[in-house]
Design an enzyme around this catalytic site. Structure first.
Site, PDB file in Angstrom:
ATOM      1  N   GLY A   1      22.374 -44.007  44.638  1.00 46.49           N
ATOM      2  CA  GLY A   1      22.197 -42.914  43.689  1.00 46.49           C
ATOM      3  C   GLY A   1      23.174 -41.793  43.965  1.00 46.49           C
TER       4      GLY A   1
ATOM      5  N   GLU B   1       6.799 -47.940  49.589  1.00 49.36           N
ATOM      6  CA  GLU B   1       7.367 -49.069  50.312  1.00 49.36           C
ATOM      7  C   GLU B   1       6.852 -50.384  49.750  1.00 49.36           C
ATOM      8  OE1 GLU B   1       8.593 -49.608  54.962  1.00 49.36           O
ATOM      9  OE2 GLU B   1       6.725 -48.654  54.424  1.00 49.36           O
TER      10      GLU B   1
ATOM     11  N   LYS C   1      23.498 -40.720  53.320  1.00 48.45           N
ATOM     12  CA  LYS C   1      23.696 -39.647  52.342  1.00 48.45           C
ATOM     13  C   LYS C   1      24.972 -38.906  52.709  1.00 48.45           C
ATOM     14  CE  LYS C   1      20.404 -37.786  50.159  1.00 48.45           C
ATOM     15  NZ  LYS C   1      19.101 -37.195  49.844  1.00 48.45           N
TER      16      LYS C   1
ATOM     17  N   GLY D   1      23.575 -37.378  43.249  1.00 46.11           N
ATOM     18  CA  GLY D   1      22.937 -36.171  42.740  1.00 46.11           C
ATOM     19  C   GLY D   1      23.834 -34.985  42.971  1.00 46.11           C
ATOM     20  N   GLY D   2      23.275 -33.802  42.767  1.00 48.34           N
ATOM     21  CA  GLY D   2      24.066 -32.587  42.893  1.00 48.34           C
ATOM     22  C   GLY D   2      24.690 -32.421  44.261  1.00 48.34           C
TER      23      GLY D   2
END
Lengths: 512, 211
Positions: free
Chosen positions: A113, A238, A135, A115-116
């Site tokens: 993914g 999960e 990340k 994101g900002g």
């Protein structure tokens, strides 16, 4: 050659200037004007003075278009995210053709993914042979010393939270260009995805997830970490195990602060934000309780408590409107749960539960009670009264007369029965709680083995902070005008204070 | 535990309850980002430092928004926003030559009130020129999105790059007349786009009073 067509009128000229190029009237008018010099002249006049062309040429013919993208610092939300190809340029070439690339000892499998604040990648730790989630701080933020520092500071705080319902941070890498965070990889889906797919959850499931989320938050709050972005997308379910994990602790919001996206457009959803957050007030751990309330609401009803077309509208409603109680939206939800949600959604933090621990305990008690005695639904009566007030009032009058009549004959027995039915039963410890706790302990022990030691992470983070300081104050080639950025900031701050203190004076005077 | 950092970004959103004000902010950002960046680069700053300057300026201005209250005397938000940003930049560009700011005296206030400050004239002219360049660049981007690519090309090649209309017509496989239409069409639209950024208090006071 244009004799068969009459000249255009002003309306038609306006169509040529402002209308839709694909429309019939545009084409029809254009067909004539293309071949009619008189109409072209008129069009030219209506379009405005030709000096504008000269000025446009003067200003734009040597415009440095290539510098344009460099100047974008993320203030404007509409600029969008860089595409995947561009955003993955920091990766080293992969050692396996099926992988996207390498980052240190991690083989990057795919992008989960973005994101900002940056990207989330699924990767494989080649040393410890396990899947991880990584990340990476967004490129445009990696340039900002402040953002790097904040990223590091927050990562360290979150790494300290070790809990079965919090996604574990394994490592923080202070890579020279792109700092990144290595986390436990959770196979499964987010709560958002689950509810989107299956609709509202049943009451017991809402309570069960609520209990786990509250205990994860409690552990974080104990460490002084506020999540700040509790929302269904940040709660992972999960696969195969009845366990939820909170993710994105404190990071998302914090890095948003650092990225200084003071813009009208919000990165992500504002639906779960607390009023104090929306107002920009000082927040404490109770902001997370409000958001948790919104999440429970979402699970119970399939939608967040405050909705509006625009982000601003949502935030205004979060601050000023009262939500529609859960029991009115979904009559299957017991009143007690609806009441707990109401209390979490209090606008004033002081009227909410005092702590996540308290929320957890209330939910545990309620779940136990529900499993033993079923649920109570005063709400059916309530909603009936609301929907059919006229009919109900008649019913109440009838009922009242029956009761009055009853009192005349058998008063004591009716009294007693009514009260007994409303009295709450004593909380009983849930028997499934023990096995859940045991399971949790086992998982926690396992994740502790995997985690890098706290000191190791801490050392890396200090290193990261040190490098960002150095980068931030690096001396540019300057002409003495702009001097170095440090003193620049001081002066700008001062200037800002002065400017805005006096802005009322100056703006009035400058009014045309 | 108290968090030291309130979420300023969100507070900005709430302080701009009017949709047009949010649009104004976005326009402001898309014009000021490259403007400040280019001015900073032209003063010798490197890429990363110039970006830092852009951030600082925008943060400063966004903080000022907390002081924004609608007042017919002040005009609309857009004008106010652009005005304080202009003042901030020009004063900054001018001040540095003389003495460091930080004395907190009323000198800044006075300068902000003056239109023709002899010291800042050069910088303010330069600023205004670069500002206008960004306005045109912004308007061009808006218009380009609104029209067909070929229409834009017809305008750009003939009006900006100064090619002969006949050559452009040949290249784009359009008639000469169609090139004329395209040029008029773009000019008219550019004018409209630029107009939305120019000060026009009378019109907007009424729209603000309506809220």
């Amino acid at each position: 050659m244009t004799s068969h067509l009459k000249h255009t009128n002003d309306t038609e000229l306006q169509i040529l200037l402002c209308g839709d190029e694909d429309s019939d009237e545009y084409r029809r008018t254009a067909a004539h004007v293309e071949t009619c010099e008189a109409c072209q002249k008129r069009l030219d006049t209506v379009a405005g003075p030709t000096q504008l062309d000269a000025e446009t040429r003067e200003l734009l013919s040597d415009y440095p278009w290539e510098a344009l993208s460099n100047s974008r610092t993320g203030f404007q939300g509409t600029d969008g995210l860089p595409d995947q190809a561009e955003s993955l340029t920091f990766l080293n070439p992969p050692s396996h053709p099926e992988m996207l690339g390498r980052l240190g000892r991690y083989e990057i499998e795919r992008m989960i993914g973005s994101g900002g604040m940056g990207l989330v990648l699924k990767a494989f730790d080649t040393e410890l042979n396990r899947p991880v989630a990584i990340k990476v701080l967004a490129q445009h933020l990696a340039h900002s010393g402040a953002a790097r520092q904040r990223f590091a500071r927050e990562s360290r705080a979150v790494a300290a939270v070790v809990h079965e319902h919090v996604v574990a941070i394994h490592n923080v890498e202070a890579d020279d260009q792109n700092p990144f965070l290595v986390m436990q990889y959770v196979a499964g889906e987010s709560l958002q995805a689950r509810v989107d797919r299956e609709g509202p959850l049943d009451a017991k499931e809402v309570m069960r997830i609520g209990i786990q989320a509250a205990s994860g938050l409690a552990a974080a709050h104990e460490q002084g970490v506020i999540h700040r972005d509790v929302k269904p997308a940040n709660i992972l379910l999960e696969q195969g195990v009845e366990r939820i994990l909170l993710t994105d602790f404190g990071l998302a919001r914090t890095v948003d602060d650092a990225s200084l996206t003071h813009t009208g457009i919000i990165a992500g959803t504002p639906h779960y934000m607390s009023p104090e957050q929306a107002n920009g007030d000082t927040i404490d751990q109770r902001t997370d309780l409000f958001s948790l309330g919104s999440v429970l609401y979402f699970m119970a009803t399939g939608r967040p408590p405050f909705r509006a077309e625009r982000a601003m509208g949502v935030l205004n409603r979060v601050c000023h409107d009262t939500h529609r109680p859960v029991w009115q939206v979904n009559s299957d939800i017991p009143d007690d749960l609806s009441d707990i949600i109401d209390r979490l959604l209090e606008k004033k933090a002081s009227r909410r539960f005092a702590s996540a621990v308290e929320v957890r305990e209330s939910l545990v008690r309620l779940l136990a009670r529900t499993q033993q005695h079923g649920t109570r639904h005063r709400n059916r009566v309530k909603s009936f009264v609301r929907q059919r007030p006229f009919l109900s009032s008649g019913a109440i009058v009838c009922l009242a007369s029956v009761i009055v009549a009853g009192f005349m004959f058998i008063p004591s027995s009716v009294e007693r029965t009514r009260f007994r039915s409303i009295q709450p039963t004593e909380p009983v410890a849930p028997d499934n709680n023990i096995s859940l706790a045991q399971q949790d302990q086992a998982i926690a022990a396992e994740s502790a083995v995997y985690s890098a030691t706290a000191q190791e992470i801490s050392a890396r983070l200090q290193q990261l902070e040190a490098t960002s300081n150095a980068a931030q104050f690096a001396q540019p080639a300057s002409d003495g005008f702009w001097q170095d950025s440090a003193s620049f900031k001081v002066r700008l701050d001062q200037l800002e204070r002065d400017t805005f203190r006096d802005s009322s004076i100056s703006s009035t005077k400058e009014e045309r | 535990m108290k968090s030291p950092v309130p979420d300023t970004r969100n507070s900005l959103i709430l302080r701009l309850p009017d949709k047009h004000d949010v649009e104004a902010w976005d326009q402001f950002v898309s014009i000021y980002e490259p403007l400040v960046y280019r001015l900073a680069r032209s003063k010798g700053l490197q890429d990363a430092d110039a970006r830092e300057v852009v951030q600082e300026v925008l943060v400063s201005v966004s903080r000022a928004i907390e002081q924004w209250e609608f007042d017919p005397e002040r005009g609309r938000f857009r004008d106010w926003l652009f005005r304080i940003a202009r003042n901030l930049m020009i004063k900054f560009m001018t001040r540095r030559k003389h003495r460091p700011i930080g004395t907190g005296d009323s000198g800044i206030a006075q300068m902000l009130e003056q239109h023709a400050d002899p010291v800042s004239e050069e910088e303010s002219e330069r600023f205004d020129l670069e500002y206008r360049r960004e306005v045109f660049r912004w308007a061009a981007e808006q218009v380009q999105e609104q029209v067909k690519e070929r229409t834009w090309q017809a305008f750009w090649l003939s009006s900006i790059e100064g090619h002969q209309t006949e050559d452009v017509a040949l290249k784009l496989e359009m008639s000469v007349g169609a090139i004329h239409i395209a040029r008029s069409r773009i000019r008219s639209r550019l004018r409209e786009a630029i107009k939305t950024l120019e000060q026009d208090n009378t019109e907007n006071i009424s729209s603000h009073n309506a809220r």
